[in-house]
Scaffold this motif. Structure first.
Motif, mmCIF file in Angstrom:
data_model
loop_
_atom_site.group_PDB
_atom_site.id
_atom_site.type_symbol
_atom_site.label_atom_id
_atom_site.label_comp_id
_atom_site.label_asym_id
_atom_site.label_seq_id
_atom_site.Cartn_x
_atom_site.Cartn_y
_atom_site.Cartn_z
ATOM 1 N N ALA A 1 0.819 -1.218 0.000
ATOM 2 C CA ALA A 1 0.000 0.000 0.000
ATOM 3 C C ALA A 1 0.852 1.267 0.000
ATOM 4 N N ASN A 2 0.396 2.255 -0.823
ATOM 5 C CA ASN A 2 1.013 3.592 -0.907
ATOM 6 C C ASN A 2 2.503 3.534 -1.258
ATOM 7 N N SER A 3 2.878 2.547 -2.075
ATOM 8 C CA SER A 3 4.287 2.435 -2.479
ATOM 9 C C SER A 3 4.556 3.052 -3.852
ATOM 10 N N VAL A 4 3.525 3.574 -4.506
ATOM 11 C CA VAL A 4 3.728 4.141 -5.844
ATOM 12 C C VAL A 4 4.448 5.485 -5.738
ATOM 13 N N ALA A 5 5.390 5.712 -6.660
ATOM 14 C CA ALA A 5 6.091 7.001 -6.727
ATOM 15 C C ALA A 5 6.287 7.393 -8.186
ATOM 16 N N LEU A 6 6.272 8.694 -8.436
ATOM 17 C CA LEU A 6 6.522 9.239 -9.770
ATOM 18 C C LEU A 6 7.741 10.134 -9.679
ATOM 19 N N GLY A 7 8.799 9.737 -10.385
ATOM 20 C CA GLY A 7 10.030 10.518 -10.350
ATOM 21 C C GLY A 7 10.579 10.676 -8.953
ATOM 22 N N GLY A 8 10.361 9.672 -8.099
ATOM 23 C CA GLY A 8 10.874 9.721 -6.742
ATOM 24 C C GLY A 8 9.941 10.377 -5.745
ATOM 25 N N THR A 9 8.832 10.946 -6.219
ATOM 26 C CA THR A 9 7.854 11.585 -5.332
ATOM 27 C C THR A 9 6.744 10.598 -5.011
ATOM 28 N N ALA A 10 6.516 10.359 -3.728
ATOM 29 C CA ALA A 10 5.509 9.392 -3.311
ATOM 30 C C ALA A 10 4.106 9.865 -3.679
ATOM 31 N N LEU A 11 3.258 8.916 -4.092
ATOM 32 C CA LEU A 11 1.867 9.185 -4.432
ATOM 33 C C LEU A 11 0.969 8.357 -3.517
ATOM 34 N N THR A 12 -0.245 8.822 -3.339
ATOM 35 C CA THR A 12 -1.215 8.041 -2.566
ATOM 36 C C THR A 12 -1.949 7.085 -3.494
ATOM 37 N N ASP A 13 -2.551 6.086 -2.922
ATOM 38 C CA ASP A 13 -3.303 5.119 -3.716
ATOM 39 C C ASP A 13 -4.663 5.656 -4.149
ATOM 40 N N ALA A 14 -5.200 6.590 -3.371
ATOM 41 C CA ALA A 14 -6.561 7.078 -3.620
ATOM 42 C C ALA A 14 -6.628 7.944 -4.872
ATOM 43 N N ALA A 15 -7.828 8.032 -5.456
ATOM 44 C CA ALA A 15 -8.077 8.919 -6.602
ATOM 45 C C ALA A 15 -8.277 10.325 -6.079
ATOM 46 N N ASP A 16 -7.179 10.981 -5.750
ATOM 47 C CA ASP A 16 -7.247 12.324 -5.185
ATOM 48 C C ASP A 16 -6.520 13.298 -6.103
ATOM 49 N N GLY A 17 -5.857 14.270 -5.526
ATOM 50 C CA GLY A 17 -5.253 15.308 -6.356
ATOM 51 C C GLY A 17 -3.927 14.963 -6.970
ATOM 52 N N ASP A 18 -3.310 13.860 -6.575
ATOM 53 C CA ASP A 18 -2.012 13.555 -7.169
ATOM 54 C C ASP A 18 -2.183 12.707 -8.434
ATOM 55 N N ALA A 19 -1.052 12.281 -8.998
ATOM 56 C CA ALA A 19 -1.074 11.658 -10.329
ATOM 57 C C ALA A 19 -1.278 10.152 -10.308
ATOM 58 N N GLY A 20 -1.430 9.550 -9.122
ATOM 59 C CA GLY A 20 -1.479 8.100 -9.078
ATOM 60 C C GLY A 20 -2.741 7.530 -8.484
ATOM 61 N N VAL A 21 -3.103 6.355 -8.968
ATOM 62 C CA VAL A 21 -4.186 5.553 -8.405
ATOM 63 C C VAL A 21 -3.663 4.122 -8.334
ATOM 64 N N ALA A 22 -3.864 3.455 -7.194
ATOM 65 C CA ALA A 22 -3.364 2.081 -7.053
ATOM 66 C C ALA A 22 -4.315 1.277 -6.187
ATOM 67 N N SER A 23 -4.290 -0.037 -6.419
ATOM 68 C CA SER A 23 -5.124 -0.954 -5.638
ATOM 69 C C SER A 23 -4.467 -2.323 -5.681
#
Length: 323
Positions: free
Chosen positions: A275-297
């Motif tokens: 959980a919450n291990s996704v990162a873009l260019g070294g910047t951590a992203l949240t799993d939720a469909a929120d304001g950042d660039a990532g979605v994960a499940s």
């Protein structure tokens, strides 16, 4: 006598406009103008002076048909998905005239032939193509009348044909011809000039053209996926409980840019997403469909990189645990 050709539902444009560095000027006296002259003579007889006048001669100035076309773009216009080429049309004759416009994307020496989507006239004279505002015409149709010394812009919207190699050059030719007629200089069209006189073809043959230049500016993306492993014993063995870090590198090539780039990956069978291990260019992203660039499940990840210019790269990382 009014020439009915001049009133076929075309709207007259202003006598002149201020755009462009090189303004072509109309030729001489306005068509239809009457040049009139009466001679006189005086003489003396028996001590008296008498003056007599000749008859008045009247010359109606014929319309001279001349035109100029030029490209207003500074150098080659980059063409990725679509581009707008801008041309200037000048009525360099001495009477109001409409001009047929022909656009040809097939030009000798082209590296590729663009696809013509739209031809439009700059209806509000602001120099910027505005869909829904500027007047769209079909290929071969006529402009509104331009007064002597009048000018307008022609916009040509083109798209890049599929399979075009990045960096290839292409040209698009715009040709304008006087609606009254064209031909060898001196050719005359009886009674068709402004003001009821004849229309006479001028030095430009009442036909002129200009080339707009394009450069294919495309990009493509290559994905390279790699991984590293850290096992529960401090080693790098793929054993149950080991954490796998996946890295996906997206690299764009070409002189253009790609848009709306998404990196999508499914969680491999036999592993569980961290959980919450996704990162873009070294910047951590949240799993939720929120304001950042990532979605994960538990099923996979979807990261939006967005626009990526040719030569640039971006990396996405995420982790799973071997079951």
């Amino acid at each position: 006598m009014t020439n009915p050709r001049k009133h076929f539902a075309l709207v007259s444009l202003a006598a002149s406009t201020a755009f462009g560095a090189h303004h072509a000027h109309a030729a001489g006296v306005t068509a239809g103008t009457l040049i009139e002259n009466t001679a006189s003579a005086s003489y003396g007889t028996g001590g008296a002076t008498t003056t007599v006048n000749s008859n008045t001669v009247s010359i109606r100035v014929d319309e001279l048909l001349d035109v100029a076309v030029s490209s207003l773009d500074a150098g080659s216009v980059p063409l990725a998905d679509s581009a707008v080429l801008t041309y200037r049309l000048d009525n360099t004759g001495n009477g109001a005239e409409a001009f047929s416009i022909n656009v040809t994307p097939t030009v000798s020496g082209n590296g590729f032939d663009a696809v013509v989507q739209t031809i439009a006239i700059d209806s509000n004279d602001n120099g910027t193509y505005e869909p829904g505002v500027d007047t769209v015409i079909t290929n071969g149709a006529a402009t509104p009348e331009l007064a002597a010394d009048g000018s307008t812009r022609i916009f040509v919207v083109v798209t890049q044909p599929s399979g075009t190699t990045d960096g290839l050059a292409g040209q698009v030719r715009v040709t304008a011809q006087a609606l009254t007629g064209a031909g060898t200089p001196g050719t005359s069209f009886a009674g068709l000039g402004q003001g009821g006189g004849d229309a006479v073809v001028g030095a430009t043959t009442a036909n002129a053209n200009a080339l707009g230049a394009l450069i294919a500016s495309s990009a493509s993306v290559a994905l390279v996926k790699s991984f590293t492993i850290v096992d529960p014993f401090g080693g790098a063995k793929p054993v149950p409980g080991a954490v796998v870090t996946f890295t996906i590198a997206a690299t764009a090539s070409g002189s253009g840019a790609v848009n709306d780039l998404h990196v999508i990956d499914a969680i491999p069978a036999g592993t569980t997403y961290v959980a919450n291990s996704v990162a873009l260019g070294g910047t951590a992203l949240t799993d939720a469909a929120d304001g950042d660039a990532g979605v994960a499940s538990a099923s996979g990840i979807d990261v939006t990189i967005g626009t990526l210019a040719g030569g640039a790269s971006s990396t996405v990382t995420f982790q799973t645990t071997i079951n």
